[in-house]
Design a protein around this motif. Structure first.
Motif, mmCIF file in Angstrom:
data_model
loop_
_atom_site.group_PDB
_atom_site.id
_atom_site.type_symbol
_atom_site.label_atom_id
_atom_site.label_comp_id
_atom_site.label_asym_id
_atom_site.label_seq_id
_atom_site.Cartn_x
_atom_site.Cartn_y
_atom_site.Cartn_z
ATOM 1 N N ARG A 101 22.633 -34.379 9.316
ATOM 2 C CA ARG A 101 21.294 -34.907 9.590
ATOM 3 C C ARG A 101 21.373 -36.140 10.468
ATOM 4 N NH1 ARG A 101 18.233 -35.570 4.000
ATOM 5 N NH2 ARG A 101 16.705 -36.459 5.448
ATOM 6 N N VAL A 102 22.350 -37.013 10.179
ATOM 7 C CA VAL A 102 22.475 -38.242 10.978
ATOM 8 C C VAL A 102 22.832 -37.915 12.425
ATOM 9 C CG1 VAL A 102 23.831 -40.340 11.298
ATOM 10 C CG2 VAL A 102 23.042 -39.705 9.022
ATOM 11 N N VAL A 103 23.861 -37.091 12.599
ATOM 12 C CA VAL A 103 24.327 -36.781 13.955
ATOM 13 C C VAL A 103 23.255 -36.012 14.730
ATOM 14 C CG1 VAL A 103 26.074 -35.576 15.299
ATOM 15 C CG2 VAL A 103 26.730 -36.817 13.241
ATOM 16 N N ALA A 104 22.623 -35.031 14.082
ATOM 17 C CA ALA A 104 21.571 -34.265 14.763
ATOM 18 C C ALA A 104 20.389 -35.162 15.119
ATOM 19 C CB ALA A 104 21.115 -33.110 13.877
ATOM 20 N N GLY A 105 20.020 -36.066 14.222
ATOM 21 C CA GLY A 105 18.924 -36.985 14.525
ATOM 22 C C GLY A 105 19.257 -37.931 15.666
ATOM 23 N N LEU A 106 20.496 -38.430 15.704
ATOM 24 C CA LEU A 106 20.902 -39.315 16.793
ATOM 25 C C LEU A 106 20.935 -38.572 18.127
ATOM 26 C CD1 LEU A 106 23.736 -41.399 15.079
ATOM 27 C CD2 LEU A 106 21.398 -42.118 15.604
ATOM 28 N N VAL A 107 21.418 -37.325 18.108
ATOM 29 C CA VAL A 107 21.433 -36.538 19.342
ATOM 30 C C VAL A 107 20.016 -36.303 19.844
ATOM 31 C CG1 VAL A 107 21.967 -34.264 20.290
ATOM 32 C CG2 VAL A 107 23.645 -35.440 18.880
ATOM 33 N N GLN A 108 19.098 -35.981 18.946
ATOM 34 C CA GLN A 108 17.711 -35.765 19.358
ATOM 35 C C GLN A 108 17.093 -37.056 19.863
ATOM 36 O OE1 GLN A 108 15.338 -33.960 16.334
ATOM 37 N NE2 GLN A 108 13.650 -33.497 17.710
ATOM 38 N N SER A 109 17.433 -38.187 19.228
ATOM 39 C CA SER A 109 16.911 -39.470 19.679
ATOM 40 C C SER A 109 17.414 -39.817 21.067
ATOM 41 C CB SER A 109 17.299 -40.574 18.687
ATOM 42 O OG SER A 109 16.886 -41.837 19.142
ATOM 43 N N VAL A 110 18.707 -39.566 21.308
ATOM 44 C CA VAL A 110 19.265 -39.841 22.641
ATOM 45 C C VAL A 110 18.634 -38.930 23.687
ATOM 46 C CG1 VAL A 110 21.367 -39.741 24.018
ATOM 47 C CG2 VAL A 110 21.430 -40.751 21.740
ATOM 48 N N ALA A 111 18.436 -37.645 23.344
ATOM 49 C CA ALA A 111 17.823 -36.707 24.288
ATOM 50 C C ALA A 111 16.405 -37.129 24.634
ATOM 51 C CB ALA A 111 17.833 -35.297 23.714
ATOM 52 N N ALA A 112 15.643 -37.571 23.625
ATOM 53 C CA ALA A 112 14.273 -38.001 23.888
ATOM 54 C C ALA A 112 14.240 -39.273 24.716
ATOM 55 C CB ALA A 112 13.527 -38.210 22.570
ATOM 56 N N SER A 113 15.184 -40.209 24.466
ATOM 57 C CA SER A 113 15.194 -41.448 25.241
ATOM 58 C C SER A 113 15.599 -41.209 26.689
ATOM 59 C CB SER A 113 16.159 -42.448 24.598
ATOM 60 O OG SER A 113 17.493 -41.961 24.626
ATOM 61 N N ARG A 114 16.451 -40.211 26.933
ATOM 62 C CA ARG A 114 16.863 -39.922 28.307
ATOM 63 C C ARG A 114 15.742 -39.275 29.110
ATOM 64 N NH1 ARG A 114 22.135 -39.938 29.986
ATOM 65 N NH2 ARG A 114 23.654 -40.624 28.450
ATOM 66 N N THR A 115 14.952 -38.420 28.463
ATOM 67 C CA THR A 115 13.859 -37.773 29.183
ATOM 68 C C THR A 115 12.635 -38.655 29.258
ATOM 69 O OG1 THR A 115 13.132 -36.723 27.129
ATOM 70 C CG2 THR A 115 14.633 -35.479 28.536
ATOM 71 N N GLY A 116 12.537 -39.654 28.367
ATOM 72 C CA GLY A 116 11.391 -40.538 28.403
ATOM 73 C C GLY A 116 10.145 -39.943 27.777
ATOM 74 N N VAL A 117 10.260 -38.824 27.100
ATOM 75 C CA VAL A 117 9.110 -38.199 26.454
ATOM 76 C C VAL A 117 9.487 -37.844 25.031
ATOM 77 C CG1 VAL A 117 8.155 -37.249 28.575
ATOM 78 C CG2 VAL A 117 9.796 -35.911 27.278
ATOM 79 N N ALA A 118 8.467 -37.585 24.217
ATOM 80 C CA ALA A 118 8.707 -37.197 22.824
ATOM 81 C C ALA A 118 8.964 -35.709 22.750
ATOM 82 C CB ALA A 118 7.512 -37.595 21.966
ATOM 83 N N ALA A 119 9.956 -35.254 23.446
ATOM 84 C CA ALA A 119 10.274 -33.827 23.487
ATOM 85 C C ALA A 119 11.595 -33.600 22.771
ATOM 86 C CB ALA A 119 10.339 -33.341 24.933
ATOM 87 N N SER A 120 12.069 -32.379 22.790
ATOM 88 C CA SER A 120 13.310 -32.066 22.083
ATOM 89 C C SER A 120 14.114 -31.077 22.893
ATOM 90 C CB SER A 120 13.009 -31.488 20.699
ATOM 91 O OG SER A 120 12.280 -30.293 20.811
ATOM 92 N N ALA A 121 15.408 -31.185 22.755
ATOM 93 C CA ALA A 121 16.332 -30.197 23.311
ATOM 94 C C ALA A 121 17.142 -29.688 22.129
ATOM 95 C CB ALA A 121 17.217 -30.825 24.379
ATOM 96 N N THR A 122 16.598 -28.750 21.375
ATOM 97 C CA THR A 122 17.175 -28.346 20.101
ATOM 98 C C THR A 122 18.491 -27.616 20.255
ATOM 99 O OG1 THR A 122 15.871 -26.307 20.155
ATOM 100 C CG2 THR A 122 14.930 -28.185 18.993
ATOM 101 N N ILE A 123 18.856 -27.209 21.459
ATOM 102 C CA ILE A 123 20.129 -26.518 21.620
ATOM 103 C C ILE A 123 21.288 -27.456 21.280
ATOM 104 C CG2 ILE A 123 20.150 -27.045 24.110
ATOM 105 C CD1 ILE A 123 21.638 -24.413 24.490
ATOM 106 N N PHE A 124 21.242 -28.702 21.756
ATOM 107 C CA PHE A 124 22.280 -29.664 21.423
ATOM 108 C C PHE A 124 22.216 -30.044 19.953
ATOM 109 C CE2 PHE A 124 22.566 -31.298 26.039
ATOM 110 C CZ PHE A 124 23.518 -30.335 26.314
#
Length: 369
Positions: A101-124
């Motif tokens: 949960r921690v690692v998946a949440g951090l990956v999603q947080s990093v992905a959202a911060s890189r795109t600048g939107v509240a979106a998700s890239a659930t593949i990673f």
């Protein structure tokens, strides 16, 4: 057992279990308090960490109490070893789920911060979660004394068969990884495919990409097709873009005056309307002598692709009103046709119609002869 159970053993074991349970409740309340404070910070990573600790810390206290209770009882070495291994395996499994949960949440947080939107890239996120869970389960099995070498070998052989059976799925998986790794498309981008599909990229998961068009419908595109097709990304290298609006004025108009008035309207639209770019350098370019007017192009700036409709709407309204105030005409398309007369006062002559002979009438005339 090395000796018989006595009342003292049960009391110590009960106290240990109760202490572990109370400690778990106290730590859960503490984690809840930390979660409230973490939600006030700007970084979303602390929310993910505290949320995961809310699960593992209370359970760790309970398992520690159970371990102390087991050690207080006069168990045989074999039974004691099984209990210790079981408690350790349970703790590893809980820690694995929390770590996932921690690692998946951090990956999603990093992905959202890189795109600048509240979106998700659930593949990673999904790949990260599966890797962490797999490693945790293997460690738990090794702790229980289960040899994982044959299991890994079986998974390797079975994985080859699964890969052959799921070629399309794996192709879409690696296509999605390639798309995100190459940064050609990111969640939040507005894209248009050569096949006509267009919209905002909502998510890129392990099999397909989800695109939301302007009518708020979702278009599901397989990752393999998205990686192979030609597309236009209107959000790269930046979201700001220029749009063109075609305008025409009459031949009697003063073009210098027309240009000044048009630029004033563009500046007002850029400053007043949401989605405009105030620092955009407006431009007017005359380009064509039409049948009834002089045509030119007005170049406007918009913040993102969907803003162009609002900007065009307001610009045309304001420009039409300003032209009416300034006396600038926008003539309708017209064409003058002149007819030439052969003689004075005679109607215009029409070209002669060629005479077509009918073959059946000729045969009938020959028979009459």
């Amino acid at each position: 057992m090395t000796r018989d159970l006595v009342l003292h053993d049960w009391v110590v074991a009960g106290i240990a279990l109760a202490t572990g349970g109370v400690a778990g409740l106290v730590l859960r309340a503490l984690m809840k308090w930390l979660a409230k404070h973490a939600s006030r910070t700007r970084w979303s990573g602390d929310d993910v960490i505290v949320d995961a600790l809310r699960t593992i810390v209370p359970w760790a206290a309970v398992i520690a109490g159970a371990a102390v209770a087991a050690s207080a009882l006069p168990l045989t070495s074999r039974v004691g070893g099984v209990v210790d291994q079981s408690l350790t395996a349970v703790l590893i499994v809980i820690a694995t789920f929390s770590a996932a949960r921690v690692v998946a949440g951090l990956v999603q947080s990093v992905a959202a911060s890189r795109t600048g939107v509240a979106a998700s890239a659930t593949i990673f996120v999904n790949i990260t979660r599966i890797v962490v869970l797999t490693m945790g389960v293997l460690v738990a099995l090794e702790t229980l004394g289960v040899s994982i070498a044959p299991l890994v070998t079986a998974l390797g052989v079975g994985g080859l068969a699964v890969a052959l059976a799921l070629q399309d799925t794996l192709a879409n998986l690696f296509a999605g990884v390639h798309i995100l790794a190459s940064k050609t498309v990111q969640p939040g981008d507005y894209i248009r495919l050569t096949s006509g599909e267009e919209g905002y990229v909502v998510d890129i998961n392990w099999r397909n990409s989800v695109v939301r068009n302007l009518s708020n419908n979702l278009v599901i595109i397989p990752n393999g097709r998205l990686a192979r097709t030609n597309m236009t990304n209107y959000s790269q290298p930046e979201q700001k873009l220029s749009i063109l609006v075609q305008v025409g004025v009459g031949y009697e108009s003063d073009l210098e005056h027309v240009e000044r008035v048009t630029l004033d309207v563009v500046d007002s639209v850029m400053a007043d309307i949401t989605g405009g770019v105030p620092d955009h350098e407006a431009a007017v370019r005359f380009h064509t002598f039409g049948d009834s007017r002089i045509n030119f192009t007005v170049i406007l700036g918009v913040g993102e692709f969907s803003d162009q409709y609002r900007i065009k709407h307001e610009f045309i309204k304001r420009l039409h009103e300003r032209y009416r105030t300034e006396g600038i005409s926008i003539p309708a398309p017209a064409r003058t046709v002149s007819l030439r007369q052969d003689e004075a006062g005679a109607p215009p002559s029409l070209p002669p119609v060629p005479h077509q002979r009918d073959a059946s009438s000729e045969v009938l005339a020959d028979r009459r002869r």
